[in-house]
Motif scaffolding. Structure first.
Motif, PDB file in Angstrom:
ATOM      1  N   PHE A 162      21.802 119.050  71.157  1.00  0.00           N
ATOM      2  CA  PHE A 162      21.215 119.763  71.859  1.00  0.00           C
ATOM      3  C   PHE A 162      19.729 119.383  70.490  1.00  0.00           C
ATOM      4  CE2 PHE A 162      24.230 122.076  73.554  1.00  0.00           C
ATOM      5  CZ  PHE A 162      23.430 123.473  74.808  1.00  0.00           C
ATOM      6  N   ASP A 163      18.786 119.363  70.902  1.00  0.00           N
ATOM      7  CA  ASP A 163      17.720 119.187  69.891  1.00  0.00           C
ATOM      8  C   ASP A 163      17.144 120.705  69.698  1.00  0.00           C
ATOM      9  OD1 ASP A 163      15.385 118.246  67.891  1.00  0.00           O
ATOM     10  OD2 ASP A 163      14.662 116.671  69.813  1.00  0.00           O
ATOM     11  N   LEU A 164      17.437 120.947  68.318  1.00  0.00           N
ATOM     12  CA  LEU A 164      16.568 122.220  67.817  1.00  0.00           C
ATOM     13  C   LEU A 164      16.049 122.539  66.920  1.00  0.00           C
ATOM     14  CD1 LEU A 164      19.976 124.646  67.354  1.00  0.00           C
ATOM     15  CD2 LEU A 164      18.876 123.911  70.088  1.00  0.00           C
ATOM     16  N   ALA A 165      14.617 121.496  67.269  1.00  0.00           N
ATOM     17  CA  ALA A 165      13.490 121.552  66.552  1.00  0.00           C
ATOM     18  C   ALA A 165      12.560 122.312  66.819  1.00  0.00           C
ATOM     19  CB  ALA A 165      12.950 119.894  66.746  1.00  0.00           C
ATOM     20  N   LEU A 166      12.259 122.879  67.394  1.00  0.00           N
ATOM     21  CA  LEU A 166      11.126 123.774  67.977  1.00  0.00           C
ATOM     22  C   LEU A 166      11.906 125.065  68.291  1.00  0.00           C
ATOM     23  CD1 LEU A 166       8.770 121.283  70.815  1.00  0.00           C
ATOM     24  CD2 LEU A 166       8.438 121.674  68.163  1.00  0.00           C
ATOM     25  N   VAL A 167      12.935 125.399  67.829  1.00  0.00           N
ATOM     26  CA  VAL A 167      13.267 126.211  68.138  1.00  0.00           C
ATOM     27  C   VAL A 167      13.372 127.594  66.806  1.00  0.00           C
ATOM     28  CG1 VAL A 167      15.665 128.673  68.216  1.00  0.00           C
ATOM     29  CG2 VAL A 167      15.836 125.922  69.289  1.00  0.00           C
ATOM     30  N   ASP A 168      12.414 128.679  66.997  1.00  0.00           N
ATOM     31  CA  ASP A 168      12.038 129.212  65.986  1.00  0.00           C
ATOM     32  C   ASP A 168      12.448 130.261  65.346  1.00  0.00           C
ATOM     33  OD1 ASP A 168      10.985 130.952  67.609  1.00  0.00           O
ATOM     34  OD2 ASP A 168       9.022 130.136  67.374  1.00  0.00           O
ATOM     35  N   TYR A 169      13.396 130.863  66.207  1.00  0.00           N
ATOM     36  CA  TYR A 169      14.287 131.624  65.868  1.00  0.00           C
ATOM     37  C   TYR A 169      16.055 131.878  66.553  1.00  0.00           C
ATOM     38  CZ  TYR A 169      16.056 136.617  65.760  1.00  0.00           C
ATOM     39  OH  TYR A 169      16.776 137.673  66.230  1.00  0.00           O
ATOM     40  N   ILE A 170      16.999 132.256  66.442  1.00  0.00           N
ATOM     41  CA  ILE A 170      18.152 132.096  66.919  1.00  0.00           C
ATOM     42  C   ILE A 170      18.793 133.566  66.550  1.00  0.00           C
ATOM     43  CG2 ILE A 170      19.588 130.864  65.628  1.00  0.00           C
ATOM     44  CD1 ILE A 170      21.086 129.982  67.308  1.00  0.00           C
ATOM     45  N   SER A 171      19.212 134.275  67.658  1.00  0.00           N
ATOM     46  CA  SER A 171      19.891 135.275  67.103  1.00  0.00           C
ATOM     47  C   SER A 171      21.332 135.296  67.380  1.00  0.00           C
ATOM     48  CB  SER A 171      19.289 136.574  67.864  1.00  0.00           C
ATOM     49  OG  SER A 171      19.445 136.436  69.416  1.00  0.00           O
ATOM     50  N   SER A 172      22.229 136.497  67.253  1.00  0.00           N
ATOM     51  CA  SER A 172      23.305 136.504  67.268  1.00  0.00           C
ATOM     52  C   SER A 172      23.733 136.420  69.338  1.00  0.00           C
ATOM     53  CB  SER A 172      24.282 138.237  67.057  1.00  0.00           C
ATOM     54  OG  SER A 172      23.631 139.119  67.910  1.00  0.00           O
ATOM     55  N   ALA A 173      22.848 136.238  70.124  1.00  0.00           N
ATOM     56  CA  ALA A 173      23.069 136.072  71.304  1.00  0.00           C
ATOM     57  C   ALA A 173      22.650 134.535  72.116  1.00  0.00           C
ATOM     58  CB  ALA A 173      22.054 137.224  72.338  1.00  0.00           C
ATOM     59  N   GLY A 174      22.039 134.171  70.877  1.00  0.00           N
ATOM     60  CA  GLY A 174      21.444 132.915  70.573  1.00  0.00           C
ATOM     61  C   GLY A 174      23.528 132.217  70.430  1.00  0.00           C
ATOM     62  N   LEU A 175      23.319 132.260  69.057  1.00  0.00           N
ATOM     63  CA  LEU A 175      24.942 131.749  68.641  1.00  0.00           C
ATOM     64  C   LEU A 175      25.984 132.230  69.849  1.00  0.00           C
ATOM     65  CD1 LEU A 175      25.135 133.430  65.183  1.00  0.00           C
ATOM     66  CD2 LEU A 175      24.476 130.978  66.081  1.00  0.00           C
ATOM     67  N   ARG A 176      26.153 133.162  70.611  1.00  0.00           N
ATOM     68  CA  ARG A 176      26.458 133.392  71.098  1.00  0.00           C
ATOM     69  C   ARG A 176      26.572 132.048  72.645  1.00  0.00           C
ATOM     70  NH1 ARG A 176      26.740 135.298  76.426  1.00  0.00           N
ATOM     71  NH2 ARG A 176      29.131 135.596  77.508  1.00  0.00           N
ATOM     72  N   ALA A 177      25.044 131.923  73.287  1.00  0.00           N
ATOM     73  CA  ALA A 177      25.383 130.873  73.990  1.00  0.00           C
ATOM     74  C   ALA A 177      25.656 129.946  73.747  1.00  0.00           C
ATOM     75  CB  ALA A 177      23.558 130.529  74.172  1.00  0.00           C
ATOM     76  N   VAL A 178      25.228 129.380  72.173  1.00  0.00           N
ATOM     77  CA  VAL A 178      25.814 127.843  71.395  1.00  0.00           C
ATOM     78  C   VAL A 178      27.867 128.440  71.482  1.00  0.00           C
ATOM     79  CG1 VAL A 178      26.620 127.147  68.872  1.00  0.00           C
ATOM     80  CG2 VAL A 178      23.913 127.595  69.813  1.00  0.00           C
ATOM     81  N   LEU A 179      28.021 128.783  71.257  1.00  0.00           N
ATOM     82  CA  LEU A 179      29.503 129.178  72.059  1.00  0.00           C
ATOM     83  C   LEU A 179      29.944 128.565  72.377  1.00  0.00           C
ATOM     84  CD1 LEU A 179      32.090 129.225  69.512  1.00  0.00           C
ATOM     85  CD2 LEU A 179      32.123 131.749  70.169  1.00  0.00           C
ATOM     86  N   ILE A 180      29.331 129.535  73.814  1.00  0.00           N
ATOM     87  CA  ILE A 180      29.824 128.985  75.062  1.00  0.00           C
ATOM     88  C   ILE A 180      29.620 127.918  75.499  1.00  0.00           C
ATOM     89  CG2 ILE A 180      29.627 129.397  77.640  1.00  0.00           C
ATOM     90  CD1 ILE A 180      28.300 132.702  76.729  1.00  0.00           C
ATOM     91  N   ALA A 181      28.269 126.826  75.068  1.00  0.00           N
ATOM     92  CA  ALA A 181      28.192 125.428  75.162  1.00  0.00           C
ATOM     93  C   ALA A 181      29.495 124.751  74.204  1.00  0.00           C
ATOM     94  CB  ALA A 181      27.198 125.294  74.629  1.00  0.00           C
ATOM     95  N   ALA A 182      30.086 125.248  73.502  1.00  0.00           N
ATOM     96  CA  ALA A 182      31.334 123.966  72.689  1.00  0.00           C
ATOM     97  C   ALA A 182      32.260 124.603  73.525  1.00  0.00           C
ATOM     98  CB  ALA A 182      30.383 124.789  71.398  1.00  0.00           C
ATOM     99  N   LYS A 183      32.176 125.855  74.160  1.00  0.00           N
ATOM    100  CA  LYS A 183      34.004 125.932  74.469  1.00  0.00           C
ATOM    101  C   LYS A 183      33.991 124.966  76.073  1.00  0.00           C
ATOM    102  CE  LYS A 183      34.871 130.255  72.767  1.00  0.00           C
ATOM    103  NZ  LYS A 183      35.534 131.359  72.247  1.00  0.00           N
ATOM    104  N   LYS A 184      32.518 125.171  76.215  1.00  0.00           N
ATOM    105  CA  LYS A 184      32.386 124.750  78.336  1.00  0.00           C
ATOM    106  C   LYS A 184      32.819 123.114  77.636  1.00  0.00           C
ATOM    107  CE  LYS A 184      30.447 127.755  80.891  1.00  0.00           C
ATOM    108  NZ  LYS A 184      29.001 128.769  81.303  1.00  0.00           N
ATOM    109  N   THR A 185      32.354 122.164  76.864  1.00  0.00           N
ATOM    110  CA  THR A 185      32.384 121.013  77.195  1.00  0.00           C
ATOM    111  C   THR A 185      33.918 120.820  75.536  1.00  0.00           C
ATOM    112  OG1 THR A 185      29.843 120.995  75.186  1.00  0.00           O
ATOM    113  CG2 THR A 185      31.337 119.521  75.641  1.00  0.00           C
ATOM    114  N   LYS A 186      34.209 121.655  75.042  1.00  0.00           N
ATOM    115  CA  LYS A 186      35.618 121.137  74.833  1.00  0.00           C
ATOM    116  C   LYS A 186      36.607 121.306  76.148  1.00  0.00           C
ATOM    117  CE  LYS A 186      39.027 122.727  72.079  1.00  0.00           C
ATOM    118  NZ  LYS A 186      39.648 123.310  70.909  1.00  0.00           N
ATOM    119  N   ALA A 187      36.693 122.243  76.870  1.00  0.00           N
ATOM    120  CA  ALA A 187      36.856 122.476  77.964  1.00  0.00           C
ATOM    121  C   ALA A 187      36.655 121.057  78.975  1.00  0.00           C
ATOM    122  CB  ALA A 187      36.582 123.538  79.461  1.00  0.00           C
TER     123      ALA A 187
END
Length: 110
Positions: free
Chosen positions: A45-70
């Motif tokens: 994930f290249d986040l260079a152009l992400v100007d804001y991340i909320s708790s919902a964004g963090l949740r999406a990141v965590l979901i991606a991590a869990k799915k990758t681990k699976a």
């Protein structure tokens, strides 16, 4: 949120641009699920152009991590802007996720 995907060696690079929040996290989750469903297992994930991340964004990141681990895959995050890095640090994500300065460093870690 703009999401651009490309292939770097054996990994999928997801370049995100804009706000990663409650309005856009679902887009990231859906696009990521399509890649998992297509059999991909290595992601950057290249986040260079992400100007804001909320708790919902963090949740999406965590979901991606869990799915990758699976699927016994690899996941890395690169080029975090200072404000996004600060959110990762405060939430503890910096200690559980692989974060690198460049795509090359992430690829080498795989």
């Amino acid at each position: 949120m703009d999401i651009k995907t490309s292939k770097i060696q054996n990994a999928i690079l997801l370049g995100l641009a804009g706000r990663l929040d409650g309005n856009t996290a679902g887009l990231v989750e859906n696009d990521f699920q399509k890649l998992i469903d297509a059999g991909e297992t290595q992601f950057i994930f290249d986040l260079a152009l992400v100007d804001y991340i909320s708790s919902a964004g963090l949740r999406a990141v965590l979901i991606a991590a869990k799915k990758t681990k699976a699927v016994q895959g690899k996941l890395a995050f690169v080029r975090l802007p200072d404000n996004v890095k600060e959110v990762f640090d405060m939430s503890g994500f910096s200690t559980i996720l692989a974060i690198y300065a460049t795509e090359d460093e992430a690829i080498q870690s795989f």
